[in-house]
Structure formats: structure tokens, C-alpha cells
Design an enzyme around this catalytic site. Structure first.
Site, PDB file in Angstrom:
ATOM      1  N   GLU A  89     -10.583  -1.774  -5.530  1.00 31.09           N
ATOM      2  CA  GLU A  89     -11.208  -0.850  -4.580  1.00 31.09           C
ATOM      3  C   GLU A  89     -10.303   0.366  -4.409  1.00 31.09           C
ATOM      4  OE1 GLU A  89     -11.437  -2.009  -0.419  1.00 31.09           O
ATOM      5  OE2 GLU A  89     -13.289  -0.893  -0.138  1.00 31.09           O
ATOM      6  N   ARG A 136       0.832  -1.214   0.000  1.00 32.50           N
ATOM      7  CA  ARG A 136       0.000   0.000   0.000  1.00 32.50           C
ATOM      8  C   ARG A 136       0.870   1.269   0.000  1.00 32.50           C
ATOM      9  NH1 ARG A 136      -4.905  -1.452   4.256  1.00 32.50           N
ATOM     10  NH2 ARG A 136      -5.310  -3.548   3.502  1.00 32.50           N
TER      11      ARG A 136
HETATM   12  C1  LIG Z   1     -10.430  -2.012   6.248  1.00 34.93           C
HETATM   13  C2  LIG Z   1     -10.119  -2.559   7.616  1.00 34.93           C
HETATM   14  C3  LIG Z   1     -10.631  -3.984   7.763  1.00 34.93           C
HETATM   15  O1  LIG Z   1      -9.833  -4.890   6.999  1.00 34.93           O
HETATM   16  C4  LIG Z   1      -9.636  -6.066   7.761  1.00 34.93           C
HETATM   17  N1  LIG Z   1      -8.409  -6.706   7.279  1.00 34.93           N
HETATM   18  C5  LIG Z   1      -7.239  -6.090   7.031  1.00 34.93           C
HETATM   19  N2  LIG Z   1      -6.338  -6.993   6.601  1.00 34.93           N
HETATM   20  C6  LIG Z   1      -6.965  -8.203   6.571  1.00 34.93           C
HETATM   21  C7  LIG Z   1      -6.570  -9.515   6.205  1.00 34.93           C
HETATM   22  N3  LIG Z   1      -5.324  -9.759   5.779  1.00 34.93           N
HETATM   23  N4  LIG Z   1      -7.477 -10.522   6.297  1.00 34.93           N
HETATM   24  C8  LIG Z   1      -8.736 -10.255   6.721  1.00 34.93           C
HETATM   25  N5  LIG Z   1      -9.171  -9.029   7.084  1.00 34.93           N
HETATM   26  C9  LIG Z   1      -8.294  -8.024   7.000  1.00 34.93           C
HETATM   27  C10 LIG Z   1      -9.541  -5.556   9.187  1.00 34.93           C
HETATM   28  O2  LIG Z   1      -9.820  -6.602  10.064  1.00 34.93           O
HETATM   29  C11 LIG Z   1     -10.611  -4.494   9.189  1.00 34.93           C
HETATM   30  O3  LIG Z   1     -11.845  -5.124   9.422  1.00 34.93           O
END
Ligand SMILES: CC[C@H]1O[C@@H](n2cnc3c(N)ncnc32)[C@H](O)[C@@H]1O
Length: 483
Positions: free
Chosen positions: A171, A100
Site C-alpha cells: 500500500e 515508516r
Molecule cells: C491508518 C490508520 C488506522 O490504522 C489502524 N492501525 C494502526 N496500527 C495498527 C495495528 N498495529 N493493528 C491494527 N490496526 C492498526 C488504526 O487503528 C487506524 O484505524
């Protein structure tokens, strides 16, 4: 300012492209002509834009998780598990934090460490480092459409690689993946870089390849007033349409008052459609996405399922095309595949029980729609005025002046003068409008709603309400009542 809301010419685009593909060695494997041939073979059921269109026509809400791990084989295993055991309708690949920030060298280290330790040491899938070869391996090993979900101000190389790999959605946007995600990236730069990503999608569109773009609706996910979120969705949709994007999904992050959340999805869709038509983009297919609660989550898994189900119900009743699913591990961190799948199953249980049901348009919803539309129009009108008709220029100036102001954003380009707080029903209102150019009656409306809460709580309207609201859900409630 060089930035203009004008479709990039082929000359400009292909000139930029030479530089973009040089940002990491995997860029040289992107061959547009070969990619078009590859994408033409993607079956309809694995095309993101087509699946969204079908869902909207059938009036159903699709469920999509977030998920991403460092290594290709584990990522494939994870996505297939979420598809088969979770029932995910659409698949993500959540991209890691180094990617990112375009720190691909750190990804390389993370990949090597993950192999050595046999576990993911990146918080997402490093798509640029895995390149077209790796991303195609993922795409060819799953049975659903795949989308990149991240938080990348400069997503140009990422977009090139994922789309050449058959991933038919990306996105983000120049506001929504900069202001909530970065400290020091100028709005002009991120708007310009996302014009490139949108132009790439427009170029594929001209070759007959449908690719979806999804502005990130929740922004900071912390008490973002609906009109402020809706403005960013409309702006990113218009900027994308100018670059030739034809499939757009605008989004909103659950705030927690059902009337206001359903209103937000309805106003978001209605006003985005209105502005697209007003500016001549008649052939954009618009869908909506509702994000389950983006704030602090309870650690207790049963309570977490309550939050997940509440968001699922709101998504279904609002008629959103898609809902982004949370997991019972949200309070802890990256979920296990089992927890992630459980979140999807809980979500789909609610979606299927509510299939076909919609929130009745009560007088409360009509009143809320009127306020949210009026607030949105004030900000949009001023933004166009600041740009003398050019939306991109106007957006840069709107941030400089605090006309557009995203609460709790880390970006130094965000004013941070506007402050929100919940009213006595839990709806998010403007505690301080800052430089947001609302009419007096709109400012008075928010004020009165907050005074109502103050009387109920026997305290003065103050920033303490905002602070209490931020911690409330983690403590198991919506409104931060005084303890
Ligand atoms: C926008 C933020 C959201 O993305 C989720 N998130 C970020 N990285 C991961 C990931 N690697 N696997 C699952 N959920 C993820 C985080 O838990 C939060 O709900």
C-alpha cells in the site's frame, strides 16, 4: 528538477538498488532471481492481485483488517486468528511507525524490549528488521494473501523485503504516504522513491509475477473532499502504471454521506480507468477499496459497531472490490485480536446480507457525479499543464501552488489553504477553495450548499462549521450542528 514521469531504465533501477539494499543489514538477503523463483510458487489463492481480480469478476466485496505486532510468532498468531475467527479475506501486516521513518535501529530496540516484556512494544510489524527470513515465515504460516500497510515516504527497502517474501501487495504512494504522514519530505523525493517501489513491481511483472499496488485513498482521513482524494488516486495509479504496475487498487475513505461516498467510488473507478486508457496503459487491472470511517470513533463499542456496519453497507452498495475494516477499539488504540476479529465479523455480516445489491443511480447520485467529475478534471488538467505534460513534474508544482491541497496534512510541502466543511446533508464541500483551480460555478456550488446549512443552523458559513464537523462523529453524529 531531475524527476520525470518516465519508466526507470534497468541501469538506473539496479544502480539505485545497490544503495537501497544497504540501508539495513537484512537488505543483503534480497536476491531477485531467488525471489522470482519463490514467488512463482505462490498459489493463486495466496496471490493478492489474483484474489482481487476474482472478487471483482464475481462482484463481491472482500474484507481486510489492519493488524501488526512486533514479534514474528505473535504476528502469525494474530493473522491466523483474524483469518479463522474473523473471516478476513485478505491479510495485512501493518508496519510499525519506526520502520515508516526508516529508523530501523529503533525497531531493533523495540523488538528486544518486546521479547523482554513478552508484549508488543511496537505499533506494528517491523518487516525490514525481520527481513526476508522472518517475513517468509509469516507468509508461509498463513492461508491468505498478505499486504504491507503502513505510511512510509521511503518504502524502497521495505518493498524489496516484503515482495521477496511472497507478500504480493504494497500500500502507499508518493503523495498518499508522504503528505498525510510526514512533515519534511519533499514531494519530489517521495514521488521518486515510490517510482522505485513501482518499478520493482513492474520488474517482477516482467518475470510473470503479479503484484498489486494500492494508493492510500483516505489521506488525512479528515473531511477530504472526494475530488481531492480521487485526484491523488488517479495520479498515483498513472505513475505506477508508467513503471509497469499492472494491478492497481485505488481507494477512498468514507466521508459519511451515502450518496457522496457511493459517487466517490464510482467516479474514482471511472476516471482512473479513463486516464489509464488515455495515456495508453490498457493492460492495468483496476480495483477499488473503500475504507470504513477514518475519523474520530466513539469509545462505546456498540456505537463503534454501528460506524463499522455503516461503512460496510456503503462499501457493499458502492460495489467496491474491498473494504478496510475498523475495530470497536478504534477510539482506544491498537485493538486486541478479539476486537479486531469482531470488527471483521460485523463487516462480513453486512457484506453477505447486501451481496449483489447496489445503490440505485438516483438523480442525486447523477448530480453528485457531475460535480465530482468536474472538480477532479479541473485539478487534473491544471496539474498536467503545470508539468507541461509531465505528471510527476506537474504534481510537484501543483503542491507548491496549492492546486493539490490535502486538508489537515502535517507536510510543510502542502499549502493548507483549502478548507472543507459538510453541507446540510453531511456531504463534504469546499468551504474555501484556496488555490484549487475550480471554475466559478463549482465554487458557487459548494458555497450554496454551505449557505443551505447556514440557513438551517441559523449561523453564518464559517470555519467553525469545519471544527464542529471534526468532532461530530466522536460525539455520535455526522454533522457538527451548533450545540
Ligand atoms: C491508518 C490508520 C488506522 O490504522 C489502524 N492501525 C494502526 N496500527 C495498527 C495495528 N498495529 N493493528 C491494527 N490496526 C492498526 C488504526 O487503528 C487506524 O484505524
Amino acid at each position: 528538477m531531475k524527476l520525470r514521469n518516465k519508466r526507470l531504465s534497468d541501469g538506473e533501477f539496479f544502480e539505485m538498488r545497490k544503495d537501497v539494499l544497504s540501508h539495513w543489514p537484512t537488505g543483503k538477503d534480497v536476491d531477485l532471481k531467488e525471489a522470482v523463483d519463490y514467488l512463482k510458487k505462490v498459489p493463486d489463492e495466496k496471490n493478492f492481485a489474483k484474489k482481487l481480480k476474482k472478487a471483482k469478476e464475481e462482484g463481491i466485496t472482500l474484507a481486510q483488517p489492519r493488524a501488526g505486532v512486533a514479534l514474528i510468532d505473535k504476528h502469525i498468531e494474530l493473522l491466523n486468528y483474524l483469518s479463522k475467527e474473523g473471516g478476513a479475506d485478505l491479510l495485512p501486516s501493518t508496519i510499525d511507525s519506526y520502520t515508516r521513518q526508516n529508523r530501523y535501529d529503533e525497531c531493533e530496540v523495540g523488538i528486544k524490549e518486546s521479547i523482554k516484556n513478552n508484549r508488543s512494544l511496537l505499533n506494528g510489524f517491523p518487516a525490514v528488521n525481520h527481513g526476508v527470513k522472518g517475513c517468509r515465515e509469516v507468509f508461509e504460516s498463513v492461508d491468505k494473501p498478505v499486504q504491507a500497510r503502513h505510511g512510509t515516504p521511503d518504502s524502497r527497502l521495505l518493498a524489496e523485503i516484503i515482495h521477496a517474501s511472497g507478500w504480493t501487495s504494497n500500500e502507499g504512494g508518493g503523495i498518499s504516504y508522504n503528505i498525510p504522514y510526514a512533515k519534511g519530505v519533499s514531494v519530489e523525493k517521495s514521488l521518486s522513491d515510490w517510482q522505485y517501489c513501482d518499478r520493482l513491481v513492474g520488474f517482477y511483472g516482467e518475470q510473470g509475477i503479479e503484484i498489486n499496488r494500492e494508493p492510500f485513498g483516505p489521506l488525512t482521513g479528515t473531511l477530504v473532499p472526494p475530488s481531492m482524494a480521487i485526484v491523488t488516486g488517479i495520479i498515483e495509479a498513472l505513475l505506477a502504471a508508467e513503471q509497469g504496475v499492472k494491478s492497481i487498487t485505488v481507494g477512498f475513505g468514507q466521508c459519511g454521506n451515502m450518496v457522496q461516498d457511493v459517487t466517490a467510488i464510482k467516479v474514482l473507478e471511472e476516471m482512473t480507468e479513463k486516464y489509464l486508457k488515455l495515456y495508453g496503459y490498457d493492460d492495468v487491472y483496476l480495483t477499488t477499496v473503500f475504507h470504513q470511517w477514518m475519523g474520530g470513533f466513539p469509545e462505546d463499542e456498540a456505537k463503534a459497531f454501528g460506524v463499522i456496519s455503516f461503512g460496510s453497507a456503503t462499501a457493499a452498495l458502492s460495489g467496491a472490490t474491498k473494504v478496510i475494516v475498523k475495530t470497536p477499539h478504534e477510539a482506544i488504540g491498537i485493538p486486541t485480536k478479539e476486537a479486531n476479529a469482531a470488527g471483521i465479523r460485523a463487516t462480513k455480516m453486512v457484506l453477505s446480507m447486501l451481496e449483489g445489491q447496489r445503490m440505485p443511480i438516483s438523480k442525486e447520485i447523477e448530480a453528485e457525479m457531475e460535480v465530482v467529475k468536474a472538480e477532479t478534471a479541473c485539478i487534473m488538467d491544471k496539474t498536467f499543464e503545470l508539468g507541461k505534460g509531465d505528471l510527476a513534474v506537474g504534481t510537484v508544482k501543483a503542491f507548491e501552488l496549492g492546486v493539490i491541497d490535502i486538508p489537515f496534512a502535517p507536510s510543510k510541502y502542502n499549502c493548507g489553504k483549502m478548507m472543507p466543511a459538510r453541507d446540510n446533508d453531511g456531504a463534504v464541500r469546499y468551504l474555501m477553495a484556496g488555490n484549487v483551480p475550480f471554475t466559478k460555478e463549482l465554487i458557487d456550488f459548494s458555497r450554496e450548499k454551505l449557505e443551505e446549512r447556514a440557513r438551517y443552523e441559523n449561523r453564518k458559513v464559517s470555519f467553525q462549521m469545519t471544527v464542529d464537523d471534526i468532532f461530530a462523529v466522536g460525539k455520535g453524529r455526522l454533522i457538527g450542528r451548533p450545540e
